[in-house]
Design an enzyme around this catalytic site. Structure first.
Site, PDB file in Angstrom:
ATOM      1  N   HIS A   1     -16.025  -3.642   6.715  1.00 27.71           N
ATOM      2  CA  HIS A   1     -15.162  -3.696   5.304  1.00 27.71           C
ATOM      3  C   HIS A   1     -15.445  -4.795   4.104  1.00 27.71           C
ATOM      4  CE1 HIS A   1     -12.864  -1.050   7.631  1.00 27.71           C
ATOM      5  NE2 HIS A   1     -12.808  -1.697   8.629  1.00 27.71           N
TER       6      HIS A   1
ATOM      7  N   GLU B   1      -2.787   8.169   7.597  1.00 24.12           N
ATOM      8  CA  GLU B   1      -3.815   8.965   6.761  1.00 24.12           C
ATOM      9  C   GLU B   1      -4.758   9.724   7.417  1.00 24.12           C
ATOM     10  OE1 GLU B   1      -3.911   6.069   2.605  1.00 24.12           O
ATOM     11  OE2 GLU B   1      -5.571   6.362   4.042  1.00 24.12           O
TER      12      GLU B   1
ATOM     13  N   ARG C   1      -7.176  -7.506 -10.245  1.00 24.23           N
ATOM     14  CA  ARG C   1      -7.826  -8.652 -10.613  1.00 24.23           C
ATOM     15  C   ARG C   1      -9.304  -8.266 -10.877  1.00 24.23           C
ATOM     16  NH1 ARG C   1     -11.188  -8.350  -6.231  1.00 24.23           N
ATOM     17  NH2 ARG C   1     -10.221  -7.947  -4.230  1.00 24.23           N
TER      18      ARG C   1
ATOM     19  N   LYS D   1       0.745  -1.382  -0.036  1.00 22.93           N
ATOM     20  CA  LYS D   1      -0.072   0.081   0.115  1.00 22.93           C
ATOM     21  C   LYS D   1       0.690   1.062  -0.008  1.00 22.93           C
ATOM     22  CE  LYS D   1      -3.221  -2.676   0.173  1.00 22.93           C
ATOM     23  NZ  LYS D   1      -3.696  -3.111  -1.163  1.00 22.93           N
TER      24      LYS D   1
END
Lengths: 169, 502, 502, 169
Positions: free
Chosen positions: B235, B200, B292, B116
């Site tokens: 999530h 973040e 993907r 990430k």
């Protein structure tokens, strides 16, 4: 002969008055219904009551005369209380003692860990066994004070739904 | 050309890939674990090979075994589906080395986007907006405190190797910061073997909007518009739709450009998805790239009129993209509901087991991507997704109404499913108005989990039906003579197949 | 607004109409014959009323009974589907008189188009091309001979009240003319109680192409392009597709204009279809108008993105058309295959009976409009159509490939069906090339009815499977103790539901 | 023990050599097969033979050990010839005489007309009974010379599939 039928916590008295083919006349408590009832597929019933079309799914559950009935809006547990039911209830009680003494997982899965041992004193809310299924872990906990009487499975074992895993006393 | 494809997956996506192969006259090879002998992908494939015991690490994640089958069966290519090995750079590289076409991106693209923090840095370099935060690894607690102060609380601590919410911590108060950093680190270490974290800014009222992209081996790349995926639980996406009710044409075009730029930044090839976090004011930030096919790819197929698996295969053999950005349009509206074997009334506990009975909704505007069938026993080893119900409508209102009527007609007995829960989402006023963020399910938990009661008459009908079923069985038992020929009974069963008038 | 609709039909079309009603929050009322208690439309409806014995004349064609139910249930409107009372002017008028909205055209439109000779004359007046021939009744044999000479042989003798090929005779030689006129007359008299006949020129290599139209009560009318319906057996459509492989944009526009003009000529209101005969040079001639929804309407819905039943309902309540001719486009290609309970290997003998098992094809581009289910016993009183498989593809080639993979995955056991026969049509070179006329099935009969043999291995697998099934049953019989509790057996049955490992 | 199994007009000798779970070793005539065979749904089998995936549907038919087996390409009639089959065959013969003497409709329907009477001499191809189903009429004809021995149904009657309608002799 009137029967006792339980739906969730409600108990109703039911008596069949008349039956000819699909046509049924039946009393539920103090109401009398006339309906057209037919099994269209295994476990699927179509019912016409005052020309309203109902579709119900019936799932026959394990021991006794227990059903899960799915209606349009929700799912109900229904039980027909007959002699065998009463016998099974008493047998179940003598086998496992009070409700809540038998610890089981409703779904099949794999035992991840058993953080207790035979003889341990346990408190309500204490985790007794962790079972993993479909990439998710579920903890099964004691519902009341007790002592671990027997542990019937090992860590890493694959277990069936409803299989007795741990007995308390 | 590709003549034979091994599908290194199971469940609905394996069957879905094989369907497109069949339409292209490509033979398909299934691999299956010992728990999946009766699984639909084994039945649907032209060939099938057992690759080991039920746990994924011993079968669907075992690269050596899958490569061995690929060679034995003489396949030209491998399609990884989603999950399992689909975002595994080692697997992509291994295929390359073995001379087997990997239907997906290069090891480089997977690795760059898989980390990430590397992805974040690459995006910044390419001028794609990212969430304000660090582009460096957090080395010590001073760093963390300084950065949190610069960004302003609340902040999100994330694991660089992360995914699926693991190693993630939301911090509202500075006093909690140090504990959160430690917790995120140790969770990341345990889950991914890598405790690298970064920080973040936390975006309020976040919307999860992603763009489908396609890029060929000749450097052409296009986007196929957005998918709105904010309806999530822990999530995990639950409902997806396209177009997003939040979007407008200007932002759509801008985000589309950025999505294509993001793909080009890693020399991407194949089908991929750029995920963005969008706030109420339509500020958007790169979140991550899924290298993907996505679970929710069908809604894009419905509104853009494309078969993404066929596009993947064509790209894999080096064909140039046949679709042109300027010719693509969004036609109508599509929604996908994920039907899972979970019990919403019991904290979404998994519910594997035997499917006793199933009625699938049919008709205009309904697409159904599933893999289970009556009599199939859903194993407890894999994820709970059993099917995806996709509807198309001329507009959002029609699509929602169609989804509602489809869910109403969709019956699965024997296991618990999320069908009723999804119905309640379709009936929710905020959902209908298109006013929702990723907090939707949490915010509406009570209404969504509420169980309506039938009226008394409906309850009585339930009682009557169970009672009559009981009486009928009782009568049958007492009537059936024990000495009746079993062959006759079998014949009757075969003929009547459980059908009887009462 | 309409709140409740009675659907005066059964089978797939009844269910299809109810689905759209449900999406519009309209309650649906089913009527059913005594043979249809378990039929899907009874289960799917909100309310259901029995209207009499199995023969259609005593139930689905009985206007009084249907009107009585409509009043008792308090419906606002009646949808007639196709077949049965859908093109019955008396029924349309009766609804009008009873203050019930008939979802279909006026008695005048139905009656004018129902009489073929009147329709023919009306079309000539409106400048729509008709097949060269008489516009007057053939009164005597001199007339017939004179006209046949003028037109040139071969000619077609047709019954004015006709339909479905009855009262129709093709004449190649003048010597056969008089006998053919007599035969057509007596057949028409017997079938329709009316021996009025007329003569048309016979069109060589005919293509059957029809245009879907929609007309509102305010005088607006549009067409929704063509459907190619030349794949027929005994005047019954078997496969339909759109766009037609024969068509070009100029002729499409011209025919569309004429179709709209035809509808306007009878003040048409609702959904209707103008059927044309087209020759190889794209000369086209009005054949007849179907004043109702067609069986094959879904292929138009797929390529034009419209729900025709919803449009019918909106027109019936007086809404103006929301679709504009200039905004309509044909997107991609759609094909419909009619799955019938018939035995192609046995001269298409009807095959009613119990559906033992059914697997429906799913996934991208598949639409399925059916009504049967596992355990349903198809009654022998009604027509053999059991479902319509509709596929959509970006182009004709993809649509054909998709149909082939769908038919391959479609399994119905217990009865004979036309699935294999349809598969062979999809594999036929002339069909694939789009080179076919209404003679296609007759011309390719041998190939289409040919039964391929499996290879020896496949035959051996069939033998082995039957043998193992036999042994398993045998073992079960000898193992099962006669005194085992029936309740336990029932429980096991419930749990395992016929599933067993061998 | 080897069995005789008929597929269409072919007669094969079949012997089970080994069976353990899904795994089967079996001889058909002079060939030996090893396969993985499992019933996945009632009457639906999944077979893996040298990793090729076959799907077969089995329909068990009426009397005896008769099956209709649907393979990928076509449908076969398969019959396992055991003692009971042989007995049933002889019984069927004694009951109805030679094949072709029993006139029946393969599908259910309604008798439209019976253009013969008991005692009529009939010729091959002569229509004996007309049955209507699904809006279509089917004629059932004599296959050889004979005399109408018995007519078991009336015009207008609803008949089942495979029900004996007329007997010849």
């Amino acid at each position: 002969m009137p029967y006792e039928v339980n739906l969730g916590k409600r108990s109703a008295t039911v008596e069949l008055i008349y039956q000819e083919g699909n046509q049924i006349k039946i009393a539920v408590d103090d109401k009398i219904y006339e309906l057209d009832l037919v099994m269209v597929e295994e476990g699927i019933y179509s019912i016409l009551l005052n020309n309203r079309s109902y579709n119900l799914e019936l799932i026959r559950n394990g021991v006794g005369r227990k059903y899960t009935v799915n209606t349009y809006l929700r799912s109900y547990d229904v039980e027909i209380v007959d002699a065998e039911t009463k016998y099974l209830r008493s047998r179940e009680k003598s086998q496992f003692g009070e409700a809540g003494n038998r610890i089981f997982s409703p779904m099949p899965g794999k035992v991840v860990s058993i953080p207790v041992k035979v003889g341990f004193r346990v408190k309500p809310g204490q985790t007794l066994i962790i079972v993993s299924a479909m990439k998710m872990e579920s903890e099964f906990k004691a519902k009341k004070d007790g002592v671990v009487k027997d542990i019937l499975v090992k860590e890493g074992a694959t277990v069936d739904g409803n299989q007795t895993l741990i007995l308390l006393e | 050309m590709i003549k034979k494809v091994l599908v290194a997956n199971r469940g609905e996506i394996a069957v879905r890939v094989m369907r497109s192969c069949r339409e292209m006259d490509i033979r398909s090879v299934a691999v299956f674990s010992e728990a999946d002998r009766k699984s639909m992908h084994v039945r649907y494939a032209d060939e099938a090979y057992c690759i080991g015991p039920p746990p994924s690490v011993e079968s669907y994640l075992n690269i050596d075994k899958i490569i061995a089958v690929a060679k034995r069966a003489g396949v030209d290519a491998i399609h990884p589906g989603y999950g399992f090995l689909s975002e595994n750079a080692t697997f992509s590289e291994r295929c390359q080395n073995e001379g087997i076409i990997f239907i997906g991106p290069s090891p480089y693209s997977i690795a760059t986007m898989g980390d990430k923090l590397t992805a974040r840095k690459t995006m910044i370099t390419s001028g794609i907006p990212v969430i304000p935060g660090t582009s460096e690894v957090i080395q010590n607690t001073q760093d963390a405190r300084r950065i949190a102060r610069e960004l302003g609380l609340p902040v999100m601590i994330k694991a660089s190797a992360g995914g699926g919410g693991k190693g993630m911590r939301l911090v509202h108060y500075e006093a909690d910061l140090m504990a959160a950093v430690r917790a995120a680190r140790s969770e990341a270490k345990a889950a991914f073997g890598d405790d690298t974290i970064y920080i973040e800014k936390y975006i309020n009222n976040p919307h999860h909007i992603e763009f489908q992209i396609l890029a060929d081996s000749l450097g052409n790349a296009i986007h196929l518009f957005e998918r709105e995926c904010s309806i999530q639980r822990r999530h995990q996406k639950v409902v997806e739709e396209t177009p997003s009710p939040l979007m407008n044409p200007r932002i759509r075009e801008e985000m589309g450009h950025h999505a294509v730029a993001a793909a080009k930044a890693v020399n991407y090839q194949g089908a991929g998805t750029i995920e963005f976090i969008v706030d109420d004011d339509l500020n958007y930030y790169f979140l991550e790239m899924n290298t993907r096919l996505q679970v929710e790819h069908p809604i894009t197929e419905q509104v853009v009129s494309v078969d993404l698996v066929k596009e993947q295969i064509k790209i894999a053999v080096g064909e140039p993209l046949s679709l042109k950005q300027e010719e693509l349009r969004q036609n109508g509206h599509a929604i996908e509901c994920r039907i899972c074997a979970e019990d919403p009334d019991n904290n979404f506990m998994p519910s594997p087991g035997l499917i006793l009975h199933m009625t699938e909704p049919l008709g205009l505007g309904i697409r159904h991507d599933g893999y289970v069938y009556e009599g199939y026993e859903i194993p407890h080893y894999y994820d709970p997704l059993i099917s995806k119900l996709i509807v198309w409508g001329t507009d959002r209102d029609e699509a929602i109404r169609r989804m509602r009527r489809a869910l109403l007609a969709y019956k699965i007995t024997g296991i618990k499913t999320t069908i009723k829960f999804l119905e309640r989402i379709m009936e929710n006023a905020d959902f209908k108005n298109g006013k929702y963020t990723t907090h939707f399910i949490e915010d509406h938990k009570n209404e969504l989990l509420e169980t309506e009661r039938c009226d008394l008459q409906c309850e009585d009908v339930a009682i009557i039906t169970a009672f009559i079923d009981y009486l009928t069985k009782l009568k049958k038992v007492s009537l059936s003579p024990p000495a009746v020929s079993s062959f006759t009974k079998w014949k009757d069963f075969g003929r009547k197949k459980g059908i009887q008038r009462i």
